[in-house]
Design a protein around this motif. Structure first.
Motif, PDB file in Angstrom:
ATOM      1  N   SER A 147       0.807  -1.210   0.000  1.00 48.89           N
ATOM      2  CA  SER A 147       0.000   0.000   0.000  1.00 48.89           C
ATOM      3  C   SER A 147       0.850   1.276   0.000  1.00 48.89           C
ATOM      4  O   SER A 147       0.516   2.246  -0.676  1.00 48.89           O
ATOM      5  CB  SER A 147      -0.980   0.005   1.173  1.00 48.89           C
ATOM      6  N   ARG A 148       1.973   1.283   0.713  1.00 47.47           N
ATOM      7  CA  ARG A 148       2.816   2.490   0.749  1.00 47.47           C
ATOM      8  C   ARG A 148       3.369   2.810  -0.641  1.00 47.47           C
ATOM      9  O   ARG A 148       3.388   3.969  -1.064  1.00 47.47           O
ATOM     10  CB  ARG A 148       3.951   2.316   1.751  1.00 47.47           C
ATOM     11  N   LEU A 149       3.819   1.796  -1.352  1.00 50.87           N
ATOM     12  CA  LEU A 149       4.315   1.993  -2.712  1.00 50.87           C
ATOM     13  C   LEU A 149       3.200   2.492  -3.616  1.00 50.87           C
ATOM     14  O   LEU A 149       3.380   3.443  -4.384  1.00 50.87           O
ATOM     15  CB  LEU A 149       4.898   0.689  -3.266  1.00 50.87           C
ATOM     16  N   ARG A 154       0.482   6.720  -6.675  1.00 44.47           N
ATOM     17  CA  ARG A 154      -0.787   7.423  -6.870  1.00 44.47           C
ATOM     18  C   ARG A 154      -0.612   8.926  -6.620  1.00 44.47           C
ATOM     19  O   ARG A 154      -1.087   9.764  -7.386  1.00 44.47           O
ATOM     20  CB  ARG A 154      -1.851   6.846  -5.936  1.00 44.47           C
ATOM     21  N   SER A 155       0.113   9.279  -5.569  1.00 45.65           N
ATOM     22  CA  SER A 155       0.355  10.680  -5.254  1.00 45.65           C
ATOM     23  C   SER A 155       1.135  11.363  -6.373  1.00 45.65           C
ATOM     24  O   SER A 155       0.820  12.484  -6.773  1.00 45.65           O
ATOM     25  CB  SER A 155       1.121  10.789  -3.928  1.00 45.65           C
ATOM     26  N   PHE A 156       2.151  10.686  -6.880  1.00 42.62           N
ATOM     27  CA  PHE A 156       2.938  11.244  -7.976  1.00 42.62           C
ATOM     28  C   PHE A 156       2.055  11.506  -9.191  1.00 42.62           C
ATOM     29  O   PHE A 156       2.113  12.571  -9.798  1.00 42.62           O
ATOM     30  CB  PHE A 156       4.083  10.305  -8.349  1.00 42.62           C
ATOM     31  N   ALA A 161      -0.938  15.309 -12.558  1.00 40.58           N
ATOM     32  CA  ALA A 161      -2.072  15.217 -13.479  1.00 40.58           C
ATOM     33  C   ALA A 161      -2.349  16.524 -14.204  1.00 40.58           C
ATOM     34  O   ALA A 161      -2.831  16.518 -15.328  1.00 40.58           O
ATOM     35  CB  ALA A 161      -3.320  14.750 -12.736  1.00 40.58           C
ATOM     36  N   GLY A 162      -2.017  17.649 -13.609  1.00 38.15           N
ATOM     37  CA  GLY A 162      -2.269  18.933 -14.254  1.00 38.15           C
ATOM     38  C   GLY A 162      -1.311  19.229 -15.381  1.00 38.15           C
ATOM     39  O   GLY A 162      -1.598  19.997 -16.276  1.00 38.15           O
ATOM     40  N   GLY A 163      -0.128  18.626 -15.350  1.00 36.31           N
ATOM     41  CA  GLY A 163       0.868  18.859 -16.397  1.00 36.31           C
ATOM     42  C   GLY A 163       0.813  17.744 -17.409  1.00 36.31           C
ATOM     43  O   GLY A 163       0.106  16.764 -17.265  1.00 36.31           O
ATOM     44  N   SER A 164       1.561  17.905 -18.458  1.00 39.94           N
ATOM     45  CA  SER A 164       1.648  16.843 -19.444  1.00 39.94           C
ATOM     46  C   SER A 164       3.063  16.797 -19.988  1.00 39.94           C
ATOM     47  O   SER A 164       3.807  17.758 -19.889  1.00 39.94           O
ATOM     48  CB  SER A 164       0.656  17.087 -20.579  1.00 39.94           C
ATOM     49  N   CYS A 165       3.401  15.696 -20.539  1.00 36.62           N
ATOM     50  CA  CYS A 165       4.714  15.558 -21.139  1.00 36.62           C
ATOM     51  C   CYS A 165       4.666  16.154 -22.534  1.00 36.62           C
ATOM     52  O   CYS A 165       3.727  15.923 -23.282  1.00 36.62           O
ATOM     53  CB  CYS A 165       5.108  14.075 -21.219  1.00 36.62           C
TER      54      CYS A 165
END
Length: 186
Positions: A147-149, A154-156, A161-165
């Motif tokens: 779960s920690r991983l 998920r946090s990353f 999510a607002g940016g894009s490559c």
């Protein structure tokens, strides 16, 4: 039942010959090996070059002990099943792999209590002599990451999510500065 696996990418006759000789000398008829892409066939144990994923999983589940090269796929399969695992790493000097990464894997996993490692032929023979008494891993691992991983990943993803490559000379730069699909890692 003892399930022996060498993976599917390269032959590992050195391990197979030792296990086969041991099984023959002890009269063990409860050994089955997945022997991979080699021409050598064991004389004292049943074997098949390759197994379907379903058959591999069934053999792991039914095994009392797993004897394996130090490949992570085989190790993780054994840990998910909670089985005692004896690993014998491939060696670069023997032409069994391109580096000694399996030695490092075996040492680290053994030091952490997840498996038993035999680093040379003598250690493999000694471990086979006590195969029925090898310890099980500290605990089973889950099918998915801890779960920690998962929370970290998920946090990353959510933070990014607002940016894009965007493409820049073939590399893809994210707003955080990492190269997506390149060699840099956050």
């Amino acid at each position: 039942m003892i399930f022996v696996t060498v993976g599917a990418q390269m032959p590992f006759d050195r391990m197979l010959r030792i296990v086969d000789a041991w099984a023959g000398s002890k009269g063990r008829r409860d050994v089955f090996a997945q022997i991979g892409p080699n021409g050598w066939r064991p004389r004292h144990i049943d074997s098949e070059p390759f197994l379907s994923p379903q058959e591999f999983t069934r053999r792991i589940r039914e095994a009392d002990v797993i004897v394996s090269h130090a490949g992570m796929g085989s190790i993780l399969s054994g840990l998910r099943a909670g089985k005692p695992i004896l690993v014998f790493p491939r060696r670069e000097a023997e032409g069994e792999t391109r580096s000694d990464h399996q030695v490092a894997t075996a040492l680290r996993m053994a030091e952490s209590g997840w498996l038993t490692a035999a680093l040379d032929e003598d250690e493999l023979c000694a471990s086979l002599a006590r195969i029925d008494d090898l310890p099980a891993p500290l605990r089973k691992i889950g099918e998915f990451g801890q779960s920690r991983l998962l929370e970290t990943i998920r946090s990353f993803i959510q933070d990014d999510a607002g940016g894009s490559c965007t493409a820049a000379d073939g590399d893809h730069q994210s707003p955080r500065g990492s190269i997506c699909g390149g060699s840099e890692v956050l």
